[in-house]
Design a protein around this motif. Sequence first.
Motif, PDB file in Angstrom:
ATOM      1  N   ASN A 408       0.837  -1.197   0.000  1.00  0.00           N
ATOM      2  CA  ASN A 408       0.000   0.000   0.000  1.00  0.00           C
ATOM      3  C   ASN A 408       0.868   1.242   0.000  1.00  0.00           C
ATOM      4  OD1 ASN A 408       0.237  -0.449   3.219  1.00  0.00           O
ATOM      5  ND2 ASN A 408      -0.172   1.713   2.792  1.00  0.00           N
ATOM      6  N   CYS A 409       0.354   2.266  -0.647  1.00  0.00           N
ATOM      7  CA  CYS A 409       0.857   3.630  -0.490  1.00  0.00           C
ATOM      8  C   CYS A 409      -0.380   4.509  -0.382  1.00  0.00           C
ATOM      9  CB  CYS A 409       1.777   4.030  -1.642  1.00  0.00           C
ATOM     10  SG  CYS A 409       1.010   3.970  -3.276  1.00  0.00           S
ATOM     11  N   ALA A 410      -0.263   5.786  -0.653  1.00  0.00           N
ATOM     12  CA  ALA A 410      -1.423   6.658  -0.502  1.00  0.00           C
ATOM     13  C   ALA A 410      -2.497   6.351  -1.541  1.00  0.00           C
ATOM     14  CB  ALA A 410      -0.998   8.120  -0.595  1.00  0.00           C
ATOM     15  N   ASP A 411      -2.083   6.036  -2.778  1.00  0.00           N
ATOM     16  CA  ASP A 411      -3.037   5.862  -3.871  1.00  0.00           C
ATOM     17  C   ASP A 411      -3.085   4.454  -4.431  1.00  0.00           C
ATOM     18  OD1 ASP A 411      -3.664   8.653  -3.909  1.00  0.00           O
ATOM     19  OD2 ASP A 411      -1.795   9.014  -4.973  1.00  0.00           O
ATOM     20  N   SER A 412      -2.190   3.568  -4.018  1.00  0.00           N
ATOM     21  CA  SER A 412      -2.093   2.230  -4.599  1.00  0.00           C
ATOM     22  C   SER A 412      -1.851   2.323  -6.097  1.00  0.00           C
ATOM     23  CB  SER A 412      -3.368   1.413  -4.321  1.00  0.00           C
ATOM     24  OG  SER A 412      -3.286   0.128  -4.897  1.00  0.00           O
ATOM     25  N   LEU A 413      -0.882   3.140  -6.467  1.00  0.00           N
ATOM     26  CA  LEU A 413      -0.590   3.343  -7.887  1.00  0.00           C
ATOM     27  C   LEU A 413       0.861   2.998  -8.204  1.00  0.00           C
ATOM     28  CD1 LEU A 413      -2.526   6.665  -8.671  1.00  0.00           C
ATOM     29  CD2 LEU A 413      -3.083   4.371  -9.446  1.00  0.00           C
TER      30      LEU A 413
END
Length: 841
Positions: A408-413
Amino acid sequence: MQIIERGCALLGYAPIGHLAFVVLATRVRPAAILPGGHMVRLVAESRWLQIPLQEPGEHSGRLTPEELEKVEMMHKYVLSNAHFYCETADISRPFPSSRPVDQPSWEFVWNRWLSAPFRSVDLPTHCPHLMQGVAESRSLEDCMGQKYTLALLARRSCLHPGMRYIARGLNSLGSPGNEIECEQIVWTQPASLESPLRWSSYVWRRGTVPIWWGVELKSGGVGEATIVIPSPTPYQGTRRYFRRLQKRYTPDPVIKAALEQTGEQSAEQRQQQNGDSPPQSSDASLQLPVTCINLLRCNMQRQDELMLSEAFHEGARHTRRQLGSGAPLQIINFDWHGMIKDLKEKETVRCLWEHLQGLLPRSDLSSGTMEPVAQHSNAEPSDRCCTAWDAKWRMRWHSQQHGLERYNCADSLDRTNAASYFGAVQVLAEQARRVGITIEAENAQEQSAARAAVSKKKKDPGYSMEISSIHRRVKEMMRSRATTPETEAVASKGPVYQPLQDAESDLPPGWEARLDESSGRTFYMDHNSKQTTWVRPASAGGGGQAAPPPQPSSRSSSPQAAPQSHNSSEQASPSGRGSEIRMQMLSRGDVSDSEASDTETQAHRTSAQQQKVGWGLLGLGVDDVRVRLLPDVVAEQAEMFLINGDMQSNLYTSSRAMHSAILGLLQNEASSMSKAGIGKLQNLSLTVQRRWNNVLADGTRQLIIEMFLGLRLSQHFPSVKFPFVEATPLQDETDTEEEEDTPMPKQHAALKQQGVSPEVVSQQVLMQHAGQEFKPEAAASAGRADAAADDAALADNVPGQLPGRQIDDYLSMLSDSNVAPDDDVTGLSDAKTSMQSISLI
């Protein structure tokens, strides 16, 4: 009878007021052919057909002009090249699913509402179940000519649909925004249609932070975006989400028991079960380990992500308190951007592999054999290790995945796609070992021959690398940008090995030192035995053990990469006669099935696979892994992840993925993938494009997505009474809304009175209907007394990681840490005063 349109598949039917709409797939193309001949098809073109209803009955409310405009907008939903389906097998669950095709996991079915009319008249299979995301496959050959297939399936969850700044964090269904289930499958090509084949599968997740949070855009969307974390209940639904994961990926208990009795259970699984496993429970799913690899920034230069990371840790502690102290839930902080800035790309990837070294073997992967049912008509005790695949085939399991990694990160990008790719590289090497294919070159000479063979095949018009791509335009752009006169010159020359004067000193007679330009490493040729080795032989004057060869200055090189052996002749000839046969076949570039099935070659393959140690590439550096793996395998896998990153980013932000140039880190200079992806210069333009889309297009696209899924229909079409309305988009045995110890946000009741369905409420919806702005607040303070004890179980305190603690702990840790932050820590004690103005650039 008049034929209005011909199609390949019927995707849905929607009566809306005095009109009805039929959705057709007018052109499809194969994305993959799963074992057993099950075709996964990609929707290439689609069409909406409008049909006026002559006698609509009680649902005849005529659409208003505003509603007619919304109907026209619904037709703009992006179907082409972003959705796939299979009519003969269940692909909504990890491969191989034994469930019937008409019983999918609704979390990943995007046309559930559109297919409801067919299910209501007992025609559930007339409308195939649409998955949104990526389906890619490649047909490849290993070092010995064995053909196999590599596939990547990425299914997007429809439980929290929407665009980037609208669908973030959890919603009232306990589902995070941009949640994606990824699966990497490898299987061998059988000798005939009736022959068994070997397969392997590995599943992981990626998504946004699974707590309640959102983003507030200032100045009409062109200003800063402020992270909003509600108080005091930001963790409502976090436990439900993690329990859903545990229930979905818990191994089949019957197969697990049978594998234990037959001795086929992996050593890692037995060690976990008998050693560090949590206390036994009546619910086996509570024992499934879930590890979250948190890629958010963990430094005071980005206080927004730091506080979001802290809230994530608090949410995990909250979940552990609910499930029990032994719940196998772990968070590993891995500041992706910060580590790349401090350690550069190669060392960052090596550090990630070091973290995965203890996770991947514990989770293991699924593997087995697909065999005809007719060959095993009599019941046997070992049949408990088998599950049905279809009427003709069954799957015999050799191992089951027993854990889940979630990125995971902030945007899942961008960060999640890159980090999961490097994790999948390690998994691919182990999958190849399990199914009995050889994608690792055992010495430099074999690596050179393999590259030459692949290069010759690609130039041969009879050798076709045609594949079915979900994003062919991206591939064409990538290849056109990557092809330059310099790369063409390198590709035409092939690998070059240059003699080294200094390295040749004190070598035994008949030995020569050369440099592998693709990796920068020195290898040694024994002209007496015509073999090569990475280990420097003993000096001509001494008879002691060979000294290790000098390594390049790159920090990603690992001493474990060089094979350790006290006998240089054994190391120089690890494969004997089988290796010589392989070299002859590869050097000719005309490997055939008959040659690959040669008895001596097959005997060497079996021997080599048995001698290899599981997860053998973990702990190595980037340069070492690049040398070991066949270049065509690495290039094709990286290309699939590049397509996956661009597609997921396009569906979430209407733009390509950023920071994707790192996917070419394992490529040699001659590969077109070495310069593919988005680099630093293009990241700025993509940032502007994403913000532009946020301001002008995201609201419209969100409305289109909700109407396609059948969400909030009474709000979008208030004058219409719909005959088919699903109460909730989730109905699966893996999801049960367990009792929570914190109430849902009180705004839900008010929203229900306003006509907003409570099943799909998110933080963004709460902000839009609250009538006043939420203020950014820190995480809930409940349970902070035992936070320090939980931290030790949730995160490993190693260099490059920061555990989830409060702001005071962060300040002291950053001051004392041996990992330098982005800037000096001077003045960080004033950071608490800026907690009320957390901004996201």
